[in-house]
Write a protein that holds these residues in place. Sequence first.
Motif, PDB file in Angstrom:
ATOM      1  N   MET A   1      -3.290 -42.604 -48.607  1.00  0.00           N
ATOM      2  CA  MET A   1      -2.031 -43.096 -49.108  1.00  0.00           C
ATOM      3  C   MET A   1      -2.098 -44.434 -49.833  1.00  0.00           C
ATOM      4  SD  MET A   1       1.837 -42.583 -48.311  1.00  0.00           S
ATOM      5  CE  MET A   1       1.754 -41.044 -47.464  1.00  0.00           C
ATOM      6  N   SER A   2      -1.518 -44.565 -51.061  1.00  0.00           N
ATOM      7  CA  SER A   2      -1.674 -45.871 -51.857  1.00  0.00           C
ATOM      8  C   SER A   2      -0.904 -46.888 -51.458  1.00  0.00           C
ATOM      9  CB  SER A   2      -1.268 -45.486 -53.364  1.00  0.00           C
ATOM     10  OG  SER A   2      -0.082 -45.199 -53.366  1.00  0.00           O
ATOM     11  N   GLY A   3       0.137 -46.747 -50.527  1.00  0.00           N
ATOM     12  CA  GLY A   3       0.968 -47.713 -50.015  1.00  0.00           C
ATOM     13  C   GLY A   3       1.871 -48.195 -50.800  1.00  0.00           C
ATOM     14  N   SER A   4       1.823 -47.971 -52.161  1.00  0.00           N
ATOM     15  CA  SER A   4       3.190 -48.624 -53.046  1.00  0.00           C
ATOM     16  C   SER A   4       3.557 -47.510 -53.922  1.00  0.00           C
ATOM     17  CB  SER A   4       2.230 -49.768 -53.926  1.00  0.00           C
ATOM     18  OG  SER A   4       1.392 -49.069 -54.654  1.00  0.00           O
ATOM     19  N   MET A   5       4.745 -47.586 -54.252  1.00  0.00           N
ATOM     20  CA  MET A   5       5.441 -46.745 -55.212  1.00  0.00           C
ATOM     21  C   MET A   5       4.843 -46.485 -56.481  1.00  0.00           C
ATOM     22  SD  MET A   5       9.435 -47.335 -53.998  1.00  0.00           S
ATOM     23  CE  MET A   5       9.997 -45.857 -54.904  1.00  0.00           C
ATOM     24  N   THR A   6       4.802 -45.327 -57.056  1.00  0.00           N
ATOM     25  CA  THR A   6       4.223 -45.058 -58.229  1.00  0.00           C
ATOM     26  C   THR A   6       5.550 -44.911 -59.020  1.00  0.00           C
ATOM     27  OG1 THR A   6       2.420 -44.178 -57.126  1.00  0.00           O
ATOM     28  CG2 THR A   6       2.609 -43.644 -59.266  1.00  0.00           C
ATOM     29  N   PHE A   7       5.282 -45.336 -60.183  1.00  0.00           N
ATOM     30  CA  PHE A   7       6.237 -45.252 -61.617  1.00  0.00           C
ATOM     31  C   PHE A   7       5.805 -44.850 -62.691  1.00  0.00           C
ATOM     32  CE2 PHE A   7       7.434 -48.702 -58.498  1.00  0.00           C
ATOM     33  CZ  PHE A   7       8.782 -48.215 -58.210  1.00  0.00           C
ATOM     34  N   GLU A   8       6.761 -44.746 -63.687  1.00  0.00           N
ATOM     35  CA  GLU A   8       6.387 -44.290 -65.040  1.00  0.00           C
ATOM     36  C   GLU A   8       5.512 -45.571 -65.581  1.00  0.00           C
ATOM     37  OE1 GLU A   8       9.753 -43.790 -67.478  1.00  0.00           O
ATOM     38  OE2 GLU A   8      10.199 -41.930 -66.429  1.00  0.00           O
ATOM     39  N   LYS A   9       4.314 -44.936 -66.324  1.00  0.00           N
ATOM     40  CA  LYS A   9       3.120 -45.634 -67.068  1.00  0.00           C
ATOM     41  C   LYS A   9       2.031 -46.185 -66.029  1.00  0.00           C
ATOM     42  CE  LYS A   9       5.434 -45.249 -70.956  1.00  0.00           C
ATOM     43  NZ  LYS A   9       5.325 -44.161 -71.245  1.00  0.00           N
ATOM     44  N   ASP A  10       2.341 -45.922 -64.931  1.00  0.00           N
ATOM     45  CA  ASP A  10       1.325 -46.313 -63.820  1.00  0.00           C
ATOM     46  C   ASP A  10      -0.085 -45.184 -64.101  1.00  0.00           C
ATOM     47  OD1 ASP A  10       2.586 -48.293 -62.478  1.00  0.00           O
ATOM     48  OD2 ASP A  10       3.184 -47.180 -60.779  1.00  0.00           O
ATOM     49  N   ILE A  11      -1.107 -45.496 -63.578  1.00  0.00           N
ATOM     50  CA  ILE A  11      -2.185 -44.833 -63.738  1.00  0.00           C
ATOM     51  C   ILE A  11      -2.672 -44.234 -62.414  1.00  0.00           C
ATOM     52  CG2 ILE A  11      -4.721 -44.720 -64.170  1.00  0.00           C
ATOM     53  CD1 ILE A  11      -3.140 -45.208 -66.826  1.00  0.00           C
TER      54      ILE A  11
ATOM     55  N   ALA B   1      -4.839 -40.057 -64.747  1.00  0.00           N
ATOM     56  CA  ALA B   1      -3.832 -39.584 -65.565  1.00  0.00           C
ATOM     57  C   ALA B   1      -2.859 -41.016 -65.634  1.00  0.00           C
ATOM     58  CB  ALA B   1      -3.317 -38.467 -65.246  1.00  0.00           C
ATOM     59  N   ARG B   2      -2.102 -40.944 -66.402  1.00  0.00           N
ATOM     60  CA  ARG B   2      -1.027 -41.990 -66.677  1.00  0.00           C
ATOM     61  C   ARG B   2       0.465 -41.024 -66.563  1.00  0.00           C
ATOM     62  NH1 ARG B   2      -0.291 -45.113 -72.085  1.00  0.00           N
ATOM     63  NH2 ARG B   2       0.557 -43.269 -72.769  1.00  0.00           N
ATOM     64  N   ILE B   3       1.286 -41.743 -65.896  1.00  0.00           N
ATOM     65  CA  ILE B   3       2.437 -40.901 -65.535  1.00  0.00           C
ATOM     66  C   ILE B   3       3.210 -41.429 -66.675  1.00  0.00           C
ATOM     67  CG2 ILE B   3       4.575 -40.855 -64.113  1.00  0.00           C
ATOM     68  CD1 ILE B   3       2.778 -41.206 -61.484  1.00  0.00           C
ATOM     69  N   GLU B   4       3.517 -40.446 -67.551  1.00  0.00           N
ATOM     70  CA  GLU B   4       4.617 -40.649 -68.894  1.00  0.00           C
ATOM     71  C   GLU B   4       6.029 -40.664 -68.509  1.00  0.00           C
ATOM     72  OE1 GLU B   4       3.156 -41.320 -72.185  1.00  0.00           O
ATOM     73  OE2 GLU B   4       1.535 -41.540 -70.767  1.00  0.00           O
ATOM     74  N   GLU B   5       6.352 -39.814 -67.768  1.00  0.00           N
ATOM     75  CA  GLU B   5       7.649 -39.591 -67.531  1.00  0.00           C
ATOM     76  C   GLU B   5       8.122 -39.150 -65.976  1.00  0.00           C
ATOM     77  OE1 GLU B   5      10.613 -38.023 -70.637  1.00  0.00           O
ATOM     78  OE2 GLU B   5       9.104 -37.484 -71.662  1.00  0.00           O
ATOM     79  N   ILE B   6       9.036 -39.599 -65.217  1.00  0.00           N
ATOM     80  CA  ILE B   6       9.586 -39.104 -64.115  1.00  0.00           C
ATOM     81  C   ILE B   6      10.974 -38.696 -64.159  1.00  0.00           C
ATOM     82  CG2 ILE B   6       9.662 -39.178 -61.664  1.00  0.00           C
ATOM     83  CD1 ILE B   6       7.523 -41.273 -61.892  1.00  0.00           C
ATOM     84  N   TRP B   7      11.641 -37.372 -64.076  1.00  0.00           N
ATOM     85  CA  TRP B   7      12.794 -37.180 -63.833  1.00  0.00           C
ATOM     86  C   TRP B   7      13.277 -36.221 -62.852  1.00  0.00           C
ATOM     87  CZ3 TRP B   7       9.665 -35.228 -67.664  1.00  0.00           C
ATOM     88  CH2 TRP B   7       9.645 -33.874 -67.834  1.00  0.00           C
ATOM     89  N   GLU B   8      14.560 -36.376 -62.396  1.00  0.00           N
ATOM     90  CA  GLU B   8      14.957 -35.376 -61.239  1.00  0.00           C
ATOM     91  C   GLU B   8      14.934 -34.096 -61.546  1.00  0.00           C
ATOM     92  OE1 GLU B   8      18.702 -37.093 -59.689  1.00  0.00           O
ATOM     93  OE2 GLU B   8      17.902 -39.079 -59.432  1.00  0.00           O
ATOM     94  N   ASP B   9      14.684 -33.242 -60.379  1.00  0.00           N
ATOM     95  CA  ASP B   9      14.969 -31.857 -60.608  1.00  0.00           C
ATOM     96  C   ASP B   9      16.137 -31.573 -59.878  1.00  0.00           C
ATOM     97  OD1 ASP B   9      13.333 -29.436 -60.845  1.00  0.00           O
ATOM     98  OD2 ASP B   9      13.779 -29.009 -58.682  1.00  0.00           O
TER      99      ASP B   9
ATOM    100  N   ILE C   1       4.478 -37.859 -55.446  1.00  0.00           N
ATOM    101  CA  ILE C   1       4.220 -38.979 -56.295  1.00  0.00           C
ATOM    102  C   ILE C   1       3.475 -40.336 -55.648  1.00  0.00           C
ATOM    103  CG2 ILE C   1       5.192 -40.259 -58.265  1.00  0.00           C
ATOM    104  CD1 ILE C   1       7.568 -38.058 -58.123  1.00  0.00           C
ATOM    105  N   ASP C   2       3.957 -40.617 -54.749  1.00  0.00           N
ATOM    106  CA  ASP C   2       3.430 -41.781 -53.962  1.00  0.00           C
ATOM    107  C   ASP C   2       2.253 -41.621 -53.053  1.00  0.00           C
ATOM    108  OD1 ASP C   2       5.571 -43.504 -55.441  1.00  0.00           O
ATOM    109  OD2 ASP C   2       6.976 -43.019 -53.599  1.00  0.00           O
ATOM    110  N   GLY C   3       1.733 -40.780 -53.091  1.00  0.00           N
ATOM    111  CA  GLY C   3       0.133 -40.606 -52.434  1.00  0.00           C
ATOM    112  C   GLY C   3       0.282 -39.476 -51.472  1.00  0.00           C
ATOM    113  N   ALA C   4       1.526 -38.983 -50.879  1.00  0.00           N
ATOM    114  CA  ALA C   4       1.100 -37.987 -49.946  1.00  0.00           C
ATOM    115  C   ALA C   4       0.431 -36.731 -50.275  1.00  0.00           C
ATOM    116  CB  ALA C   4       2.489 -37.547 -49.295  1.00  0.00           C
ATOM    117  N   GLU C   5      -0.250 -36.117 -49.483  1.00  0.00           N
ATOM    118  CA  GLU C   5      -1.118 -34.839 -49.905  1.00  0.00           C
ATOM    119  C   GLU C   5      -0.168 -33.803 -50.207  1.00  0.00           C
ATOM    120  OE1 GLU C   5      -3.942 -32.519 -47.112  1.00  0.00           O
ATOM    121  OE2 GLU C   5      -5.330 -34.109 -48.136  1.00  0.00           O
ATOM    122  N   PHE C   6      -0.532 -32.730 -50.815  1.00  0.00           N
ATOM    123  CA  PHE C   6       0.279 -31.341 -50.997  1.00  0.00           C
ATOM    124  C   PHE C   6      -0.662 -30.616 -51.585  1.00  0.00           C
ATOM    125  CE2 PHE C   6      -0.044 -33.911 -55.003  1.00  0.00           C
ATOM    126  CZ  PHE C   6      -0.153 -32.998 -56.123  1.00  0.00           C
TER     127      PHE C   6
END
Length: 129
Positions: free
Chosen positions: A1-11, A24-32, A61-66
């Motif tokens: 796991m990366s250990g840090s939160m991942t946000f929009e515009k992160d690679i 990949a670059r995270i372009e957008e994140i919105w709630e389901d 999104i923050d690195g946990a396996e799925f």
Amino acid sequence: MSGSMTFEKDIVLIYYEDTPLAFARIEEIWEDDKPDWFHVKLLFLQLPVHSATWILKGAYIDGAEFTMGGKRMRLEKVICPAEDRSDDAEDDTFDDLQMPEIEEHLAVNDADPIMQSDAEVIQFPFGKR
């Protein structure tokens, strides 16, 4: 796991069955509609460039396996490595590249199909409005 939160515009580096697959670059994140699930629009940094939207839990999104299609997947946030910017730092960025070799490679070569005399210049409509 990366250990840090991942946000929009992160690679992120996408792992498929423990093998790095793509950046990949995270372009957008919105709630389901479901709590703790999100739509994540990814811009894949490969050719051809394309995007996809995945629905993932916040932890994923923050690195946990799925799993996706029964295959293990993971996103790992890419952190730019620290760079020593001191004047004493040895710049080895181009150690393996010799400028004459590069110039020779870029020189017009009759055997190169790209440089054949029947090549056409194609005008692109950039800037014409």
